[in-house]
Design an enzyme around this catalytic site. Structure first.
Site, PDB file in Angstrom:
ATOM      1  CD  GLN A  32      -0.782  -0.723   3.704  1.00 24.59           C
ATOM      2  OE1 GLN A  32      -1.983  -0.849   3.695  1.00 24.59           O
ATOM      3  NE2 GLN A  32      -0.045  -1.141   4.733  1.00 24.59           N
ATOM      4  CG  HIS A  63      -4.644   3.765  19.362  1.00 21.89           C
ATOM      5  ND1 HIS A  63      -4.216   4.886  18.705  1.00 21.89           N
ATOM      6  CD2 HIS A  63      -4.561   2.756  18.459  1.00 21.89           C
ATOM      7  CE1 HIS A  63      -3.889   4.577  17.465  1.00 21.89           C
ATOM      8  NE2 HIS A  63      -4.085   3.293  17.285  1.00 21.89           N
ATOM      9  CG  ASP A  87      -1.046   2.990  14.481  1.00 25.83           C
ATOM     10  OD1 ASP A  87      -1.157   2.993  15.716  1.00 25.83           O
ATOM     11  OD2 ASP A  87      -1.919   2.529  13.728  1.00 25.83           O
ATOM     12  CG  ASP A 138      -1.620 -13.401   5.641  1.00 25.60           C
ATOM     13  OD1 ASP A 138      -2.254 -12.379   5.360  1.00 25.60           O
ATOM     14  OD2 ASP A 138      -2.138 -14.528   5.746  1.00 25.60           O
ATOM     15  CG  ASP A 157      -5.235  -1.159  15.557  1.00 20.09           C
ATOM     16  OD1 ASP A 157      -5.991  -0.544  14.794  1.00 20.09           O
ATOM     17  OD2 ASP A 157      -4.264  -0.626  16.124  1.00 20.09           O
ATOM     18  CB  SER A 158      -7.498  -4.647  10.502  1.00 20.50           C
ATOM     19  OG  SER A 158      -8.891  -4.498  10.639  1.00 20.50           O
ATOM     20  CG  ASP A 160     -12.005   0.925   6.160  1.00 21.30           C
ATOM     21  OD1 ASP A 160     -12.227   0.997   7.380  1.00 21.30           O
ATOM     22  OD2 ASP A 160     -11.988   1.911   5.405  1.00 21.30           O
TER      23      ASP A 160
HETATM   24  N1  SPD Z   1     -11.444   3.483   8.300  1.00 19.16           N
HETATM   25  C1  SPD Z   1     -10.251   3.295   9.009  1.00 19.16           C
HETATM   26  C2  SPD Z   1     -10.279   2.200   9.996  1.00 19.16           C
HETATM   27  C3  SPD Z   1      -8.924   2.010  10.546  1.00 19.16           C
HETATM   28  C4  SPD Z   1      -8.879   1.334  11.840  1.00 19.16           C
HETATM   29  N2  SPD Z   1      -7.538   1.047  12.294  1.00 19.16           N
HETATM   30  C5  SPD Z   1      -6.645   2.124  12.302  1.00 19.16           C
HETATM   31  C6  SPD Z   1      -5.332   1.802  12.889  1.00 19.16           C
HETATM   32  C7  SPD Z   1      -5.071   2.573  14.121  1.00 19.16           C
HETATM   33  N3  SPD Z   1      -4.093   1.965  14.947  1.00 19.16           N
END
Ligand code: SPD
Length: 276
Positions: A32, A63, A87, A138, A157-158, A160
């Site tokens: 990405q 968070h 992050d 992965d 914590d992904s 979309d």
């Molecule tokens: N639409 C964005 C959703 C993102 C959720 N995770 C963000 C990562 C933050 N640590």
């Protein structure tokens, strides 16, 4: 210096724009485009393929909810796993608990971690914590191969659920999560905006219910995500008692306090109507 540059996250037919001070990091990784941009009103922001991940100004809502809410429901958590979260914001919050002995972080894209370490000092404090181990691979494969009952808490914590992240709301993935959780362990995943990403939210909830006997929904506010009204799903093999399991209060929180537990688990009618 005056800048007339703006950056926007466009989601379907709506966009949220930020006036740019400076582009600090921009790299096309194998997965990405990773960007860190300094903005006038929201501090530094991280975008992945043009989608907002964090802003320095409002990241604490997200968070602190995704970490302290499940931690409040669990007693004596030792082994934790964070999927995504490159992050560093979620592991920063988990590192506040002395009981936690192990924080595994599985992030598919090492460039996300590099960008955060370089440009987001407030988020990246826990990368040097000795309890943290990083795996750049992965997550679906990682969890499939994880030992049974090896984590007390698993956090997704992904980004979309699209592209390589789509499998993170699938039933195969949830099945592997269930196996890797301890008997009283808890799973929590960000589950999109019930307002602007209704179908993603409903699919996540449906799939989770298919695999786990006990499930809950929490909500929070993330002003810079599409819809701002955000959801999190929780799951366990054991009953989830909606009460504080201990009296430890993590330090330096801007949003979380133990009283938030009842508030964030209280299901608004709007959410209830979506999952009837
Ligand atoms: N639409 C964005 C959703 C993102 C959720 N995770 C963000 C990562 C933050 N640590």
């Amino acid at each position: 210096m005056f800048s007339s540059l703006w950056v926007s996250e466009q989601y379907k037919n709506t966009a949220l724009s930020f006036k740019v001070k400076e582009i600090l990091f921009s790299k096309q990784s194998k997965f990405q485009k990773v960007e860190i941009i300094d903005t006038y009103d929201w501090g530094r922001i991280m975008m992945l393929d043009g989608m907002m991940m964090v802003t320095e100004k409002d990241e604490f809502f997200y968070h602190e909810t995704i970490s302290h809410l499940p931690m409040a429901l669990l007693k004596d958590v030792k082994k934790t796993l964070v999927i995504g979260g490159g992050d560093g914001g979620t592991i920063r919050e988990l590192a506040k608990y002395p009981s936690v002995e192990k924080i595994d972080l599985v992030e598919i894209d090492d460039v996300v971690v590099k960008a955060s370490k370089k440009c987001l000092p407030e988020l990246s404090t826990a990368f040097s914590d000795e309890r943290v181990s990083m795996f750049f691979e992965d997550a679906a494969e990682f969890i499939k191969n994880a030992e049974a009952e090896s984590y007390d808490l698993i956090i997704v914590d992904s980004s979309d659920p699209e592209g390589f992240a789509e499998c993170l709301i699938g039933t195969d993935f949830y099945h592997s999560i269930k196996k890797a959780l301890t008997e009283n362990g808890l799973f929590i995943s960000q589950s999109s905006s019930p307002l602007s990403q209704t179908e993603d939210f409903k699919k996540t909830w449906r799939n989770l219910n298919f695999i786990f006997p006990y499930n809950e929904i929490a909500w929070s506010l993330i002003p810079t995500y599409p819809g701002a009204f955000w959801s999190f799903v929780l799951a366990s093999k054991s009953e989830i008692k909606k009460e504080l399991a201990h009296d430890f209060v993590p330090e330096n929180c801007k949003f979380w306090k133990p009283e938030m537990l009842q508030a964030l688990l209280c299901r608004p009618n709007y959410i209830a109507s979506l999952i009837q």
